[in-house]
Motif scaffolding. Structure first.
Motif, PDB file in Angstrom:
ATOM      1  N   SER A 234     -22.842   0.893  18.226  1.00  0.00           N
ATOM      2  CA  SER A 234     -22.177   0.514  16.980  1.00  0.00           C
ATOM      3  C   SER A 234     -23.123  -0.281  16.108  1.00  0.00           C
ATOM      4  O   SER A 234     -24.052  -0.939  16.591  1.00  0.00           O
ATOM      5  CB  SER A 234     -20.922  -0.313  17.275  1.00  0.00           C
ATOM      6  OG  SER A 234     -21.274  -1.550  17.862  1.00  0.00           O
TER       7      SER A 234
ATOM      8  N   LEU B  61     -14.526   1.463  15.357  1.00  0.00           N
ATOM      9  CA  LEU B  61     -15.454   1.334  14.237  1.00  0.00           C
ATOM     10  C   LEU B  61     -15.755   2.709  13.656  1.00  0.00           C
ATOM     11  O   LEU B  61     -15.351   3.741  14.195  1.00  0.00           O
ATOM     12  CB  LEU B  61     -16.743   0.655  14.710  1.00  0.00           C
ATOM     13  CG  LEU B  61     -16.572  -0.727  15.370  1.00  0.00           C
ATOM     14  CD1 LEU B  61     -17.876  -1.194  15.979  1.00  0.00           C
ATOM     15  CD2 LEU B  61     -16.051  -1.734  14.367  1.00  0.00           C
TER      16      LEU B  61
ATOM     17  N   TRP C  83     -21.886   4.531  13.689  1.00  0.00           N
ATOM     18  CA  TRP C  83     -22.501   4.520  15.018  1.00  0.00           C
ATOM     19  C   TRP C  83     -23.889   5.155  14.946  1.00  0.00           C
ATOM     20  O   TRP C  83     -24.188   5.911  14.025  1.00  0.00           O
ATOM     21  CB  TRP C  83     -21.649   5.308  16.025  1.00  0.00           C
ATOM     22  CG  TRP C  83     -20.254   4.783  16.206  1.00  0.00           C
ATOM     23  CD1 TRP C  83     -19.165   5.048  15.419  1.00  0.00           C
ATOM     24  CD2 TRP C  83     -19.795   3.913  17.240  1.00  0.00           C
ATOM     25  NE1 TRP C  83     -18.059   4.403  15.904  1.00  0.00           N
ATOM     26  CE2 TRP C  83     -18.413   3.694  17.026  1.00  0.00           C
ATOM     27  CE3 TRP C  83     -20.410   3.302  18.340  1.00  0.00           C
ATOM     28  CZ2 TRP C  83     -17.639   2.895  17.856  1.00  0.00           C
ATOM     29  CZ3 TRP C  83     -19.639   2.491  19.178  1.00  0.00           C
ATOM     30  CH2 TRP C  83     -18.287   2.305  18.928  1.00  0.00           C
TER      31      TRP C  83
END
Length: 570
Positions: A402, A440, A443
């Motif tokens: 991430s 999230l 990446w």
């Protein structure tokens, strides 16, 4: 007549085109050519060792082959703290310029003579072995390790660059062939050495700026004794044609920069086995070699032709580019076992990862396009082609990192996808799901691969690309619907039972603390009601022996309590 002239002109054009399509040149012997410089590969090592007191340990082996007086200079005024061990089998005179943190050690029986105006106390004479391996062991026992071992022939000046003399990697000094010029912490100048006359070189007419790539031809004649050659290519978009005697092995140090083909076996630094020859060419004639190279790469001209006749059994070639001119450095090695030259960690073959949304791999995704987390993603990993060498790429593992101040690392399971060798030359296909990437959106996708040839595999490095994940829009929230099962029903029943027990216990606690309330005594109240069959007119006291004060207060309380309903009924 005009028809004959036209046919004659056409014939001339065809002849000119044919001659241009097979452009060659005649090599000539050269002694001093700006395209060639000579350096030697000698024994040495370079490690990451440094003492606890931040001092480095360096060994300098000086060898002199020139005639006359051998003189050299050591300029170490800006050097890092170090212990410098000097050995030499030859008589030489040296001038030293040191700082307080540099200590020099020479053998008691050494015929080296050192002179300097300052820090004379930093020159130490001791008994220690002068053989390479034995000296390394002695220095390791005395100082804890060795930072570098360097062999220099015909030294004139060695000056420190003021940088650290360590190299990332092992702390152990293992002597092997090396190029001392790669050690950045010192600058070495040696006595001029005449270039050997075993070079022949030529170049055709300069290529036009529109030419796509360079082509360099290297030919070792059959009467040469060299059988081990290493090649490092430092230019981009370069093709290299290698030809040598039977039994020659070419070690390609960084093949990702060039398309390489050879008439002999090749070793790639990422593999531990030999690659077979791309073709055969028995003739070492310069013109035939040049024509074969032009025909193989399907081009009309080449950049340079180099023919070398080295004297040693091992040669190291470096093909680089500097300010528009190409330099070919030939490094002649000392006779050693036939093993590849060990250099810095080899560069990996450049890899490319392309993403698709369908298993037909028809429409690649733009790098800025977001991919849906609920869709399956298809990927193709491809690599650079080493001439005609066909490589197989095997994916070992994939991870996502991430982006942000709190990085997250997750392993990404993948599934190999079928792909024939014709459809996927030097590439592989796989697919994976992004359903676990819900937190999230940005990446880094990274996969580790191996490169294989004939079922022999070597480390291929890693391929990485940015990944933008788009989560599907959420539906409007609906009123919650509760469904109770058997555990829920039992839980509610037990909760009700527990609440009842607690309430009864609370009432019992109140009764104990405040006494028995007569207003709640049914028999005593019912006795005063007309028509009630109850016969309990008299009530026995709870206490068997009440005190007089307790009897008087109790009787008064009973009288006052019982008088109220009687008077109310009257």
């Amino acid at each position: 007549m005009e028809g004959h002239v036209a046919r004659f002109a056409l014939l001339l054009c065809i002849t000119a085109a044919a001659s241009a399509s097979s452009q060659t040149c005649d090599p000539m012997e050269v002694d001093d050519n700006p395209w060639v410089y000579v350096s030697e590969i000698l024994i040495g090592c370079w490690t990451s060792f440094i003492r606890e007191d931040k001092a480095e340990v360096h060994i300098l082996n000086l060898q002199f082959t020139t005639t006359g007086t051998n003189m050299f200079s050591l300029e170490m005024t800006n050097a890092k703290p170090m212990n410098l061990i000097l050995i030499s089998p030859d008589k030489a005179y040296g001038a030293h310029f040191l700082n307080t943190d540099v200590n020099i050690y020479i053998n008691n029986n050494s015929i080296l003579s050192l002179h300097g105006s300052q820090h004379q106390n930093n020159i130490h004479k001791q008994d220690f072995p002068t053989k390479d391996e034995e000296l390394v062991k002695w220095a390791t026992q005395k100082f804890g390790g060795v930072t570098s071992f360097t062999t220099v022939r015909n030294l004139r000046t060695m000056s420190s660059t003021g940088t650290k003399g360590t190299k990332p990697g092992s702390r152990s000094c293992i002597l092997r062939n090396e190029d001392a010029l790669e050690k950045h912490f010192m600058k070495i100048e040696t006595a001029p050495r005449a270039a050997p006359s075993f070079f022949k070189f030529c170049a055709p007419q300069p290529q036009s700026p529109g030419d796509k790539a360079e082509l360099h031809i290297i030919n070792i004649p059959d009467n040469s004794t060299t059988r081990n050659v290493s090649l490092r290519v430092d230019t981009q978009k370069t093709s290299v044609f290698l030809r040598g005697p039977r039994g020659t092995t070419w070690t390609i140090i960084n093949p990702q920069h060039a398309q390489v083909c050879s008439t002999n076996d090749m070793l790639l630094t990422t593999f531990t086995h030999r690659l077979p020859p791309s073709f055969t060419l028995d003739s070492d004639n310069a013109e035939e070699v040049q024509k074969k190279a032009l025909d193989y790469f399907k081009v009309s001209t080449f950049t340079s032709y180099t023919e070398l006749r080295p004297e040693g059994s091992m040669v190291s070639l470096v093909l680089g580019k500097n300010s528009g001119a190409i330099f070919l450095s030939v490094v002649e090695a000392a006779p050693t076992p036939a093993t590849p030259i060990i250099t810095n960690a080899p560069d990996q073959m450049p890899l490319l990862m392309q993403l698709y949304t369908s298993p037909d791999y028809g429409s690649p995704l733009d790098p800025t396009t977001k991919v849906q987390s609920d869709k399956r993603i298809y990927a193709e990993i491809s690599g650079h082609t080493f001439g005609t060498i066909v490589l197989t790429i095997k994916v070992i593992s994939c991870f996502v990192h991430s982006m942000g101040s709190c990085p997250v690392l997750k392993e990404l399971p993948f599934m190999p996808e079928a792909c024939s060798l014709n459809s996927c030359p030097n590439s592989t296909r796989l697919s994976f799901s992004l359903d676990q990437l819900q937190e999230l959106t940005t990446w880094d996708l990274e996969c580790a691969v191996k490169l294989c040839h004939n079922e022999q595999c070597g480390d291929g490095g890693r391929v990485k690309r940015n990944l933008e994940v788009a989560h599907p829009s959420l539906q409007p929230p609906t009123p919650p619907c509760f469904h109770f099962g058997l555990p829920g029903v039992l839980g509610i029943a037990f909760g009700g039972f527990l609440i009842g027990v607690l309430l009864i216990g609370a009432l019992w606690f109140i009764k104990i603390k405040t006494g028995y309330p007569t207003g709640l005594d049914i028999s005593a109240t019912a006795a005063n009601l007309p028509g009630c069959p109850c016969s309990g007119a008299k009530r026995q006291p709870v206490s068997t022996n009440p005190s007089p004060s307790e009897n008087s207060s109790a009787n008064a309380s009973i009288g006052s309590t019982q008088s109220t309903p009687t008077s109310s009924m009257a």
